[in-house]
Design a protein around this motif. Structure first.
Motif, PDB file in Angstrom:
ATOM      1  N   MET A  16       3.440  87.492  32.573  1.00  0.00           N
ATOM      2  CA  MET A  16       2.960  86.486  33.520  1.00  0.00           C
ATOM      3  C   MET A  16       1.681  85.848  32.991  1.00  0.00           C
ATOM      4  SD  MET A  16       2.132  86.724  37.619  1.00  0.00           S
ATOM      5  CE  MET A  16       0.632  87.685  37.529  1.00  0.00           C
ATOM      6  N   ALA A  17       1.681  84.541  32.924  1.00  0.00           N
ATOM      7  CA  ALA A  17       0.475  83.778  32.591  1.00  0.00           C
ATOM      8  C   ALA A  17      -0.132  83.285  33.897  1.00  0.00           C
ATOM      9  CB  ALA A  17       0.807  82.609  31.684  1.00  0.00           C
ATOM     10  N   VAL A  18      -1.453  83.228  33.949  1.00  0.00           N
ATOM     11  CA  VAL A  18      -2.161  82.797  35.156  1.00  0.00           C
ATOM     12  C   VAL A  18      -2.966  81.544  34.844  1.00  0.00           C
ATOM     13  CG1 VAL A  18      -3.857  83.442  36.907  1.00  0.00           C
ATOM     14  CG2 VAL A  18      -2.332  85.186  35.959  1.00  0.00           C
ATOM     15  N   LEU A  54       1.130  79.736  43.680  1.00  0.00           N
ATOM     16  CA  LEU A  54       2.503  79.316  43.452  1.00  0.00           C
ATOM     17  C   LEU A  54       2.988  79.993  42.179  1.00  0.00           C
ATOM     18  CD1 LEU A  54       4.811  77.459  44.504  1.00  0.00           C
ATOM     19  CD2 LEU A  54       4.007  75.779  42.855  1.00  0.00           C
ATOM     20  N   LEU A  55       4.166  80.613  42.248  1.00  0.00           N
ATOM     21  CA  LEU A  55       4.715  81.337  41.107  1.00  0.00           C
ATOM     22  C   LEU A  55       5.942  80.615  40.571  1.00  0.00           C
ATOM     23  CD1 LEU A  55       4.512  83.944  39.388  1.00  0.00           C
ATOM     24  CD2 LEU A  55       6.012  85.034  41.061  1.00  0.00           C
ATOM     25  N   PHE A  56       5.922  80.293  39.270  1.00  0.00           N
ATOM     26  CA  PHE A  56       7.056  79.689  38.575  1.00  0.00           C
ATOM     27  C   PHE A  56       7.741  80.761  37.734  1.00  0.00           C
ATOM     28  CE2 PHE A  56       4.206  75.944  38.858  1.00  0.00           C
ATOM     29  CZ  PHE A  56       5.075  75.012  39.407  1.00  0.00           C
ATOM     30  N   TYR A  57       9.055  80.671  37.628  1.00  0.00           N
ATOM     31  CA  TYR A  57       9.816  81.555  36.743  1.00  0.00           C
ATOM     32  C   TYR A  57      10.450  80.732  35.633  1.00  0.00           C
ATOM     33  CZ  TYR A  57       9.462  85.303  40.185  1.00  0.00           C
ATOM     34  OH  TYR A  57       8.990  86.273  41.031  1.00  0.00           O
ATOM     35  N   ASP A  58      10.447  81.280  34.416  1.00  0.00           N
ATOM     36  CA  ASP A  58      11.136  80.680  33.262  1.00  0.00           C
ATOM     37  C   ASP A  58      10.877  79.184  33.111  1.00  0.00           C
ATOM     38  OD1 ASP A  58      12.295  83.169  32.612  1.00  0.00           O
ATOM     39  OD2 ASP A  58      13.869  82.838  34.096  1.00  0.00           O
ATOM     40  N   VAL A  67       4.723  82.066  35.512  1.00  0.00           N
ATOM     41  CA  VAL A  67       3.409  81.409  35.512  1.00  0.00           C
ATOM     42  C   VAL A  67       2.928  81.369  36.952  1.00  0.00           C
ATOM     43  CG1 VAL A  67       2.083  79.335  35.005  1.00  0.00           C
ATOM     44  CG2 VAL A  67       3.974  79.993  33.505  1.00  0.00           C
ATOM     45  N   LEU A  68       1.777  81.989  37.188  1.00  0.00           N
ATOM     46  CA  LEU A  68       1.162  81.984  38.514  1.00  0.00           C
ATOM     47  C   LEU A  68       0.024  80.969  38.499  1.00  0.00           C
ATOM     48  CD1 LEU A  68       0.868  83.302  41.349  1.00  0.00           C
ATOM     49  CD2 LEU A  68      -0.781  84.866  40.291  1.00  0.00           C
ATOM     50  N   ILE A 102      -0.246  90.707  31.465  1.00  0.00           N
ATOM     51  CA  ILE A 102      -0.719  89.536  32.199  1.00  0.00           C
ATOM     52  C   ILE A 102      -1.732  88.823  31.314  1.00  0.00           C
ATOM     53  CG2 ILE A 102      -1.934  88.708  34.256  1.00  0.00           C
ATOM     54  CD1 ILE A 102      -1.119  91.407  35.579  1.00  0.00           C
ATOM     55  N   ALA A 103      -1.597  87.523  31.170  1.00  0.00           N
ATOM     56  CA  ALA A 103      -2.553  86.723  30.404  1.00  0.00           C
ATOM     57  C   ALA A 103      -3.151  85.667  31.321  1.00  0.00           C
ATOM     58  CB  ALA A 103      -1.873  86.064  29.211  1.00  0.00           C
TER      59      ALA A 103
END
Length: 142
Positions: A16-18, A54-58, A67-68, A102-103
């Motif tokens: 997960m990237a933030v 907001l959380l995105f997938y792929d 990506v959060l 997590i990055a």
């Protein structure tokens, strides 16, 4: 594994990237990162206000599986504590999702108050504090 980075969103391989977003100004100079934050603002459930997420997938073109995007409020109200809290919430969410890496992409912004730390400092503090799991003196569950 926890990573704090100034690299663009496309270069970071992680679970997960933030990213961070303000209501009224872009915090990132890289086109892919800035475009993803702008895309998040098109969803009605995310407006960039403090504590919104907001959380995105792929996401296409992004190495991270998720990506959060975390809201920080207005740029003029931004300070170290808001960044610290947002980074902590992001890491806590990742731990709750049982992610192994997590990055956090540090914003490319100077805080409005010159007395405040550069943006990397509070992000790192909040992430490290949230990542700490106190396990001494706890009884084992049976």
């Amino acid at each position: 594994m926890l990573k704090i980075s100034r690299k663009g969103i496309t270069a970071i391989k992680t679970d997960m990237a933030v990213l961070f977003a303000c209501e009224d100004k872009s915090l990132y100079k890289g086109a892919a990162t800035a475009n993803l934050v702008q895309r998040a603002k098109t969803y009605p459930e995310f407006d960039g206000k403090a504590a919104s997420e907001l959380l995105f997938y792929d996401v296409a073109g992004v190495a991270a599986g998720r990506v959060l995007v975390c809201g920080l409020g207005k740029i003029d109200d931004l300070n170290s504590e808001i960044l610290r809290a947002a980074a902590g919430r992001a890491v806590t969410k990742g731990i709750g999702m049982k992610l192994s890496s997590i990055a956090i992409c540090v914003p490319e912004v100077v805080l409005p108050d010159p007395e405040e730390l550069p943006s990397a400092g509070p992000v790192m503090e909040g992430a490290c504090l949230a990542n700490h799991c106190y396990d001494q003196y706890l009884e084992k569950k049976e």
